[in-house]
Design a protein around this motif. Structure first.
Motif, PDB file in Angstrom:
ATOM      1  N   GLU A   1       0.832  -1.204   0.000  1.00 34.07           N
ATOM      2  CA  GLU A   1       0.000   0.000   0.000  1.00 34.07           C
ATOM      3  C   GLU A   1       0.868   1.257   0.000  1.00 34.07           C
ATOM      4  O   GLU A   1       0.561   2.236  -0.683  1.00 34.07           O
ATOM      5  N   ALA A   2       1.942   1.237   0.759  1.00 32.06           N
ATOM      6  CA  ALA A   2       2.845   2.393   0.812  1.00 32.06           C
ATOM      7  C   ALA A   2       3.485   2.650  -0.545  1.00 32.06           C
ATOM      8  O   ALA A   2       3.618   3.808  -0.970  1.00 32.06           O
TER       9      ALA A   2
ATOM     10  N   GLU B   1       2.213   2.001  -3.426  1.00 32.49           N
ATOM     11  CA  GLU B   1       1.187   2.606  -4.270  1.00 32.49           C
ATOM     12  C   GLU B   1       0.948   4.065  -3.876  1.00 32.49           C
ATOM     13  O   GLU B   1       0.774   4.937  -4.746  1.00 32.49           O
ATOM     14  N   ALA B   2       0.938   4.342  -2.585  1.00 33.49           N
ATOM     15  CA  ALA B   2       0.753   5.725  -2.130  1.00 33.49           C
ATOM     16  C   ALA B   2       1.899   6.612  -2.620  1.00 33.49           C
ATOM     17  O   ALA B   2       1.669   7.742  -3.069  1.00 33.49           O
ATOM     18  N   LYS B   3       3.127   6.104  -2.566  1.00 35.06           N
ATOM     19  CA  LYS B   3       4.281   6.873  -3.068  1.00 35.06           C
ATOM     20  C   LYS B   3       4.133   7.128  -4.571  1.00 35.06           C
ATOM     21  O   LYS B   3       4.405   8.227  -5.048  1.00 35.06           O
TER      22      LYS B   3
ATOM     23  N   ARG C   1       1.416   7.275  -6.331  1.00 38.84           N
ATOM     24  CA  ARG C   1       0.351   8.259  -6.565  1.00 38.84           C
ATOM     25  C   ARG C   1       0.802   9.669  -6.199  1.00 38.84           C
ATOM     26  O   ARG C   1       0.458  10.628  -6.895  1.00 38.84           O
ATOM     27  N   LEU C   2       1.553   9.793  -5.126  1.00 41.70           N
ATOM     28  CA  LEU C   2       2.072  11.119  -4.757  1.00 41.70           C
ATOM     29  C   LEU C   2       3.011  11.643  -5.835  1.00 41.70           C
ATOM     30  O   LEU C   2       2.920  12.806  -6.234  1.00 41.70           O
TER      31      LEU C   2
ATOM     32  N   ASN D   1      -2.880   9.827   0.704  1.00 41.59           N
ATOM     33  CA  ASN D   1      -1.646   9.100   0.399  1.00 41.59           C
ATOM     34  C   ASN D   1      -0.563   9.387   1.431  1.00 41.59           C
ATOM     35  O   ASN D   1       0.156   8.475   1.847  1.00 41.59           O
ATOM     36  N   ARG D   2      -0.455  10.646   1.860  1.00 37.13           N
ATOM     37  CA  ARG D   2       0.518  10.975   2.916  1.00 37.13           C
ATOM     38  C   ARG D   2       0.144  10.282   4.231  1.00 37.13           C
ATOM     39  O   ARG D   2       1.011   9.787   4.946  1.00 37.13           O
TER      40      ARG D   2
ATOM     41  N   MET E   1      -1.425   7.484   4.525  1.00 37.13           N
ATOM     42  CA  MET E   1      -1.108   6.061   4.372  1.00 37.13           C
ATOM     43  C   MET E   1       0.359   5.812   4.686  1.00 37.13           C
ATOM     44  O   MET E   1       0.710   4.868   5.393  1.00 37.13           O
TER      45      MET E   1
END
Length: 131
Positions: free
Chosen positions: A74-75, A77-79, A81-82, A92-93, A95
């Protein structure tokens, strides 16, 4: 259930964890502890009482390490997307913060469960009449 297949399914999951995560120090230590615990359970399978006495901490270790691995995905993917400026940046941050908290506060405890898993002789050897 780990003993039914000689640990094959858990070893496959562990391989997936090693291949798919960033494997920072905490994650590597957790995966190593899970791998060591799995090997110990399989090696000592003939002594059911001994291995069953470590079942609860083993399940806790497996749950913590698996959760950390899934959170690391998940992290990532969050990175992504950011970096791509996609989605809700605040989410995202957050997460990333959640994953960091889990790794520093929960995953860090995982290797400490190994002695409880392997220490079943103490539990099974306790003299109940001494109480």
């Amino acid at each position: 259930k780990v003993q039914r297949d000689g640990g094959a399914a858990m070893r496959a999951l562990i391989a997936d964890m090693r291949n798919a995560s960033d494997n920072d120090a905490a994650m590597s230590a957790g995966i190593d502890a899970l791998e060591d615990a799995t090997l110990w359970l399989v090696t000592n399978a003939a002594d059911r009482a001994l291995t069953l006495s470590g079942a609860v901490p083993y399940l806790e270790l497996a749950g913590i390490v698996t959760a950390a691995w899934l959170l690391s995905l998940e992290a990532n993917e969050a990175k992504r997307r950011l970096d791509a400026k996609e989605g809700d940046a605040a989410f995202n941050r957050s997460m990333l913060g959640t994953v960091r908290f889990f790794n520093e506060q929960i995953l860090a405890t995982a290797p400490g469960l190994l002695p409880a898993i392997q220490g079943g002789a103490t539990v099974m050897g306790f003299d109940l009449d001494a109480l």
